[in-house]
Design a protein around this motif. Structure first.
Motif, PDB file in Angstrom:
ATOM      1  N   PRO A  55       0.804  -1.229   0.000  1.00  0.00           N
ATOM      2  CA  PRO A  55       0.000   0.000   0.000  1.00  0.00           C
ATOM      3  C   PRO A  55       0.832   1.272   0.000  1.00  0.00           C
ATOM      4  O   PRO A  55       0.399   2.301  -0.534  1.00  0.00           O
ATOM      5  N   LYS A  56       2.028   1.226   0.581  1.00  0.00           N
ATOM      6  CA  LYS A  56       2.879   2.422   0.587  1.00  0.00           C
ATOM      7  C   LYS A  56       3.252   2.825  -0.842  1.00  0.00           C
ATOM      8  O   LYS A  56       3.228   4.009  -1.198  1.00  0.00           O
ATOM      9  N   TYR A  57       3.594   1.846  -1.674  1.00  0.00           N
ATOM     10  CA  TYR A  57       3.937   2.147  -3.062  1.00  0.00           C
ATOM     11  C   TYR A  57       2.696   2.427  -3.897  1.00  0.00           C
ATOM     12  O   TYR A  57       2.688   3.318  -4.744  1.00  0.00           O
ATOM     13  N   HIS A  58       1.647   1.655  -3.650  1.00  0.00           N
ATOM     14  CA  HIS A  58       0.425   1.836  -4.428  1.00  0.00           C
ATOM     15  C   HIS A  58      -0.129   3.256  -4.263  1.00  0.00           C
ATOM     16  O   HIS A  58      -0.437   3.936  -5.250  1.00  0.00           O
ATOM     17  N   HIS A  59      -0.236   3.712  -3.036  1.00  0.00           N
ATOM     18  CA  HIS A  59      -0.823   5.032  -2.797  1.00  0.00           C
ATOM     19  C   HIS A  59       0.078   6.160  -3.315  1.00  0.00           C
ATOM     20  O   HIS A  59      -0.412   7.161  -3.853  1.00  0.00           O
ATOM     21  N   SER A  60       1.384   6.014  -3.156  1.00  0.00           N
ATOM     22  CA  SER A  60       2.283   7.073  -3.627  1.00  0.00           C
ATOM     23  C   SER A  60       2.324   7.127  -5.151  1.00  0.00           C
ATOM     24  O   SER A  60       2.391   8.215  -5.744  1.00  0.00           O
ATOM     25  N   LEU A  61       2.242   5.976  -5.818  1.00  0.00           N
ATOM     26  CA  LEU A  61       2.229   5.988  -7.280  1.00  0.00           C
ATOM     27  C   LEU A  61       0.909   6.532  -7.820  1.00  0.00           C
ATOM     28  O   LEU A  61       0.882   7.182  -8.871  1.00  0.00           O
ATOM     29  N   ASN A  62      -0.193   6.278  -7.121  1.00  0.00           N
ATOM     30  CA  ASN A  62      -1.457   6.920  -7.519  1.00  0.00           C
ATOM     31  C   ASN A  62      -1.297   8.437  -7.525  1.00  0.00           C
ATOM     32  O   ASN A  62      -1.756   9.127  -8.447  1.00  0.00           O
ATOM     33  N   LYS A  63      -0.638   8.963  -6.492  1.00  0.00           N
ATOM     34  CA  LYS A  63      -0.420  10.414  -6.402  1.00  0.00           C
ATOM     35  C   LYS A  63       0.445  10.907  -7.553  1.00  0.00           C
ATOM     36  O   LYS A  63       0.164  11.950  -8.157  1.00  0.00           O
ATOM     37  N   LEU A  64       1.521  10.171  -7.859  1.00  0.00           N
ATOM     38  CA  LEU A  64       2.428  10.592  -8.929  1.00  0.00           C
ATOM     39  C   LEU A  64       1.725  10.562 -10.282  1.00  0.00           C
ATOM     40  O   LEU A  64       1.867  11.490 -11.091  1.00  0.00           O
TER      41      LEU A  64
END
Length: 320
Positions: free
Chosen positions: A91-100
């Motif tokens: 989830p840490k990568y998933h949520h940050s990549l959604n933002k990017l």
């Protein structure tokens, strides 16, 4: 008598423990979240198996508002985790990549490579290279079957990106692409390196006084790559004897991002400095996240500093 399961063979603090019977217990990077529509950002994602032989997969992202025929830049992204924890479903990568993706209006292929120690290095590099071949099959429009790449990607604007060990791999892949057939098929415009994981036997900068964190990083690397060269192995030290010259990077632009409180900060700055002086013909930029530590943005992508970093990445990717 204490069973072998209860006897610790190697402690990789604070992330992992290995027992004498071979069991591996991970304390971080094991959480997963499904792909799908993120209502907060309007970003769509889906998982796809890309290399059946090794079970290498990827999580693909695109803005849900993308219209038919609209072509967007592509970032091929490699997640961090020291080569031994985490995944594209973290989830840490998933949520940050959604933002990017929302900020930059791009398509992302987030590669899920095999982890050490079950799959010793260079397995992660091999998987990441194989993923590039899979992406390149779509560049001509003939061989690739993934609709999101065929329908929404501008293959004239392809970037490599990653954080920590993922940034390390982006560096090595860009070197390997130079002069290769794959490099001719997939024209990489730039590399975005977030808090790159480079190291070495001889301390630089803050490493000279921060003995506790230096010992931790030493332990992490020697665990996943028990080579005779130790922390001067070519995979972790891009400036040791025998390392390829940085002027061989197969791209025109590089963005190196470092965090002010990161033990790896001075390695990233050194990389930028040596790249500028290497004879490489491209443009190198350096960004520093003030008051932040290693990969801070994945722990809370909603902070002002994280948003500022995403804006900087978006500007780098979308620069004409």
């Amino acid at each position: 008598m204490v069973s072998e399961k209860a006897q610790v063979s190697r402690e990789v603090f604070p992330y992992l423990r290995v027992y004498k019977d071979g069991t591996i217990e991970r304390f971080a990077g094991t959480e997963v979240v499904p792909a799908g529509l993120d209502p907060a950002t309007g970003v769509l994602s889906k998982d796809i198996l890309i290399i059946p032989e090794t079970r290498v997969s990827a999580r693909l992202y695109r803005p849900s508002s993308t219209k038919a025929g609209q072509k967007l830049p592509l970032v091929i992204y490699y997640h961090g985790g020291g080569f031994f924890i985490s995944s594209t479903a973290d989830p840490k990568y998933h949520h940050s990549l959604n933002k990017l993706v929302a900020e930059a209006n791009i398509v992302v292929v987030s590669v899920d490579y095999r982890l050490a120690p079950e799959n010793p290095l260079p397995a992660a590099y091999e998987d990441s290279w194989a993923a590039l071949h899979w992406v390149a099959a779509h560049a001509s429009g003939d061989d690739g079957q993934e609709a999101w790449l065929k329908d929404y990607v501008d293959f004239g604007r392809v970037f490599l990106g990653g954080d920590s060990c993922g940034a390390n791999m982006a560096h090595h892949l860009a070197l390997k692409l130079k002069g290769s057939e794959l490099g001719r098929e997939l024209n990489i415009q730039g590399i975005a390196m977030i808090h790159p994981y480079f190291w070495g036997k001889d301390p630089v900068g803050v490493e000279k006084t921060d003995h506790v964190r230096r010992s931790l990083v030493d332990n992490w690397w020697t665990f996943i790559c028990p080579s005779q060269k130790g922390c001067d192995d070519l995979l972790i030290n891009p400036f040791t004897d025998g390392s390829p010259s940085l002027e061989r990077l197969a791209c025109n632009r590089v963005l190196v991002i470092v965090a002010e409180n990161d033990i790896l900060r001075d390695r990233g700055k050194l990389y930028h400095e040596k790249l500028v002086r290497s004879g490489w013909k491209g443009t190198a930029e350096l960004m520093e996240n003030k008051g932040e530590d290693h990969v801070f943005h994945i722990f809370d992508p909603n902070t002002e500093n994280a948003k500022s970093m995403f804006r900087g990445l978006a500007s780098f990717i979308n620069k004409a």
